[in-house]
Design an enzyme around this catalytic site. Sequence first.
Site, PDB file in Angstrom:
ATOM      1  CD  GLU A 162      -0.784   7.149  -4.233  1.00  0.00           C
ATOM      2  OE1 GLU A 162      -0.284   7.859  -4.163  1.00  0.00           O
ATOM      3  OE2 GLU A 162      -1.417   6.629  -4.896  1.00  0.00           O
ATOM      4  CE  LYS A 221      -4.242   3.672   2.356  1.00  0.00           C
ATOM      5  NZ  LYS A 221      -3.360   3.537   1.368  1.00  0.00           N
ATOM      6  CB  CYS A 277      -1.061  -1.188   3.438  1.00  0.00           C
ATOM      7  SG  CYS A 277      -0.303   0.063   2.314  1.00  0.00           S
TER       8      CYS A 277
HETATM    9  C1  UDX Z   1       4.807   4.546   3.857  1.00  0.00           C
HETATM   10  C2  UDX Z   1       4.011   3.842   5.045  1.00  0.00           C
HETATM   11  O1  UDX Z   1       4.082   2.115   5.598  1.00  0.00           O
HETATM   12  C3  UDX Z   1       2.503   4.264   4.379  1.00  0.00           C
HETATM   13  O2  UDX Z   1       1.605   3.978   5.374  1.00  0.00           O
HETATM   14  C4  UDX Z   1       1.775   5.436   3.742  1.00  0.00           C
HETATM   15  O3  UDX Z   1       0.663   5.782   3.002  1.00  0.00           O
HETATM   16  C5  UDX Z   1       3.136   5.776   2.415  1.00  0.00           C
HETATM   17  O4  UDX Z   1       4.599   5.624   2.954  1.00  0.00           O
HETATM   18  P1  UDX Z   1       6.331   3.346   1.956  1.00  0.00           P
HETATM   19  O5  UDX Z   1       6.754   4.212   1.475  1.00  0.00           O
HETATM   20  O6  UDX Z   1       5.798   1.768   1.640  1.00  0.00           O
HETATM   21  O7  UDX Z   1       4.776   3.577   2.578  1.00  0.00           O
HETATM   22  O8  UDX Z   1       7.128   3.445   3.170  1.00  0.00           O
HETATM   23  P2  UDX Z   1       8.919   2.939   3.293  1.00  0.00           P
HETATM   24  O9  UDX Z   1       8.623   3.046   2.482  1.00  0.00           O
HETATM   25  O10 UDX Z   1       9.586   2.662   4.106  1.00  0.00           O
HETATM   26  O11 UDX Z   1       9.154   4.573   3.144  1.00  0.00           O
HETATM   27  C6  UDX Z   1       9.290   5.432   3.658  1.00  0.00           C
HETATM   28  C7  UDX Z   1      10.460   6.320   3.782  1.00  0.00           C
HETATM   29  O12 UDX Z   1      11.028   7.933   5.144  1.00  0.00           O
HETATM   30  C8  UDX Z   1      12.052   5.388   4.298  1.00  0.00           C
HETATM   31  O13 UDX Z   1      12.513   5.579   2.459  1.00  0.00           O
HETATM   32  C9  UDX Z   1      12.475   6.216   5.407  1.00  0.00           C
HETATM   33  O14 UDX Z   1      13.830   6.326   5.299  1.00  0.00           O
HETATM   34  C10 UDX Z   1      12.064   7.350   5.240  1.00  0.00           C
HETATM   35  N1  UDX Z   1      11.699   8.653   6.198  1.00  0.00           N
HETATM   36  C11 UDX Z   1      11.297   8.096   7.851  1.00  0.00           C
HETATM   37  C12 UDX Z   1      12.744  10.245   6.198  1.00  0.00           C
HETATM   38  O15 UDX Z   1      13.643  10.152   5.432  1.00  0.00           O
HETATM   39  N2  UDX Z   1      12.322  10.500   6.964  1.00  0.00           N
HETATM   40  C13 UDX Z   1      11.673  10.010   8.650  1.00  0.00           C
HETATM   41  O16 UDX Z   1      12.019  11.122   9.552  1.00  0.00           O
HETATM   42  C14 UDX Z   1      11.553   9.090   8.831  1.00  0.00           C
HETATM   43  C1  UDX Z   2      -2.845  -2.265  -1.066  1.00  0.00           C
HETATM   44  C2  UDX Z   2      -3.990  -0.803  -1.596  1.00  0.00           C
HETATM   45  O1  UDX Z   2      -5.101  -1.585  -2.705  1.00  0.00           O
HETATM   46  C3  UDX Z   2      -3.436  -0.238  -2.446  1.00  0.00           C
HETATM   47  O2  UDX Z   2      -4.930   0.865  -2.713  1.00  0.00           O
HETATM   48  C4  UDX Z   2      -2.915   0.894  -1.054  1.00  0.00           C
HETATM   49  O3  UDX Z   2      -2.823   1.955  -1.481  1.00  0.00           O
HETATM   50  C5  UDX Z   2      -2.178  -0.052  -0.493  1.00  0.00           C
HETATM   51  O4  UDX Z   2      -2.973  -0.980   0.517  1.00  0.00           O
HETATM   52  P1  UDX Z   2      -0.750  -3.539  -1.814  1.00  0.00           P
HETATM   53  O5  UDX Z   2      -0.659  -4.395  -0.547  1.00  0.00           O
HETATM   54  O6  UDX Z   2       0.609  -2.650  -2.643  1.00  0.00           O
HETATM   55  O7  UDX Z   2      -1.977  -2.969  -1.746  1.00  0.00           O
HETATM   56  O8  UDX Z   2      -1.663  -4.879  -3.025  1.00  0.00           O
HETATM   57  P2  UDX Z   2      -2.808  -5.195  -3.170  1.00  0.00           P
HETATM   58  O9  UDX Z   2      -3.138  -5.703  -4.546  1.00  0.00           O
HETATM   59  O10 UDX Z   2      -3.988  -4.986  -2.675  1.00  0.00           O
HETATM   60  O11 UDX Z   2      -2.767  -7.362  -2.181  1.00  0.00           O
HETATM   61  C6  UDX Z   2      -2.378  -6.631  -0.875  1.00  0.00           C
HETATM   62  C7  UDX Z   2      -2.563  -8.783  -0.733  1.00  0.00           C
HETATM   63  O12 UDX Z   2      -3.892  -9.430  -0.691  1.00  0.00           O
HETATM   64  C8  UDX Z   2      -1.459  -8.761  -1.168  1.00  0.00           C
HETATM   65  O13 UDX Z   2      -0.935 -10.105  -0.282  1.00  0.00           O
HETATM   66  C9  UDX Z   2      -2.376 -10.382  -2.572  1.00  0.00           C
HETATM   67  O14 UDX Z   2      -1.225 -11.175  -2.360  1.00  0.00           O
HETATM   68  C10 UDX Z   2      -3.544 -10.169  -1.926  1.00  0.00           C
HETATM   69  N1  UDX Z   2      -4.639 -10.338  -2.431  1.00  0.00           N
HETATM   70  C11 UDX Z   2      -5.281  -9.345  -2.664  1.00  0.00           C
HETATM   71  C12 UDX Z   2      -5.063 -11.564  -2.251  1.00  0.00           C
HETATM   72  O15 UDX Z   2      -4.759 -12.970  -1.040  1.00  0.00           O
HETATM   73  N2  UDX Z   2      -5.787 -12.473  -2.842  1.00  0.00           N
HETATM   74  C13 UDX Z   2      -7.213 -11.292  -3.675  1.00  0.00           C
HETATM   75  O16 UDX Z   2      -7.537 -11.265  -4.653  1.00  0.00           O
HETATM   76  C14 UDX Z   2      -6.151  -9.743  -3.883  1.00  0.00           C
END
Ligand code: UDX
Ligand code: UDX
Length: 465
Positions: A162, A221, A277
Amino acid sequence: MNIKNICCIGAGYVGGPTMAVIAQKCPHIKVTVVDINEARIAAWNAADLSKLPVFEPGLDKIVEEARGRNLFFSTEVDKAIDEADMIFISVNTPTKTYGKGKGMAADLKYIELCARQIARVAKQDKIIVEKSTLPVRTASAIKSILDQTGNHVQFQILSNPEFLAEGTAVADLLHPDRVLIGGDMSPEGEKAIQALVAIYAHWVPKENILTTNVWSSELSKLTANAFLAQRVSSINAMSELCEKTGADIDEVAKAIGMDSRIGPKFLKASVGFGGSCFKKDILNLVYIAKSYGLNAVADYWEQVILMNEHQKQRFSDNIVSTLYNTVSGKKIAFLGWAFKKDTNDTRESAAIKVADNLLSEQAEITVFDPKVVAERIYADLEYLNTRSIAENQKLLKVSNNPYEACENAHAIAVLTEWDEFKTYDWNRIYDRMQKPAFIFDGRGILDKISLETIGFVYYKIGTGD
Ligand code: UDX
Ligand code: UDX
């Protein structure tokens, strides 16, 4: 292979929005998102769309359209696995907090649990799609678990990382720069790849759907996130030099960004990057490099994280030294707690570390964030375990009104770049603050000249005298 039924395990920031968009764009496919967390599933099913567990602009409309038609949220994991032709794994992969690789490697416990559950339940052939960010070669681990089922079921494993960013998840999903699908190079693997290509092709132009081998996809990724984080650390490194030399980081960013080889995006200096991430994925990359003995590669990428820690530390140090070397008993108002604007997510937010540093200096902090609730803020501090819960609650207050948060403050620190901060009545805020009234703009979003005209002492990250 024609996919009619999709299941996604993990209803988080990634699984929820991604499946909502697939369901909206493919009304002929039944999409069921399952999670072991009952409260989360209940929130996804809430009649009041403002109660969805993930706040993303535009997401409520999509959920409203598809939910109950072909989009379902459920805790019945086995049933959804059994019915699905294609299963996305979107559970969290946190950094390990124990054992070998502690503090660096991704913890694949949940991924493995999912694989075992699928192996136990599956009775007919399935395509498994890795959505979670994973170390390279995780697909082979999943495959080996699945192949031991004894049910004679055939599995194909795809990697489909993603790239959505929080706050713009819906737009990123609707108009992705590219969709990446990695799979086995065998004829069966190719069929599975094409089945997933066909789903995205409902709304993504074919030329933007890239197919590769599994390892390239998994590593791409991690590489993408490492490059993005590196840009932020690079611009932040220059921001400190700007403050010493009198250059302005926004001018420097504009000047270099006009070079088409560099490009203008992701060059905004800040108090430090956060989010679930960047740090996790780089630590993972560093761990992988070290495990192959590639120490120079590991050290190179680790520096991106060290620079980010430095940026947060120096922001809080600057507040303390500017306020005459003590913030003990002084009120500091935080505008923003989320790791970036337009999200209620606070994972790894710079605000947490800055607050922790200032609380250790006995500052009194009042936080206002338009989307983050008080429970989350206290939980973030509790997780650090620096001081007792009672002390955190005594020293840090949460306000749901920005003007109230700033009242009587010695200083304001801008930690998140929420647009609404720019349009506040800054005269009103100034009148009710202690003097001299300091602003520390960790996001470089406020207007220096108008604030100085009002009377503020204004400090912006990346600008010196
Ligand atoms: C997660 C990871 O952080 C990221 O590295 C990956 O790219 C996508 O999945 P995110 O969706 O932001 O990202 O995580 P989170 O909001 O914590 O959601 C994960 C969900 O999985 C939780 O709601 C948790 O309850 C669920 N889960 C976890 C299950 O349903 N079964 C499990 O065994 C473990
Ligand atoms: C990131 C990647 O962009 C996305 O492709 C991946 O799937 C998940 O991780 P995200 O963490 O949701 O996404 O946000 P992003 O917009 O990338 O920002 C990450 C952090 O960097 C934030 O704290 C943001 O404030 C900071 N940032 C970003 C800066 O400080 N300066 C910038 O110019 C851009």
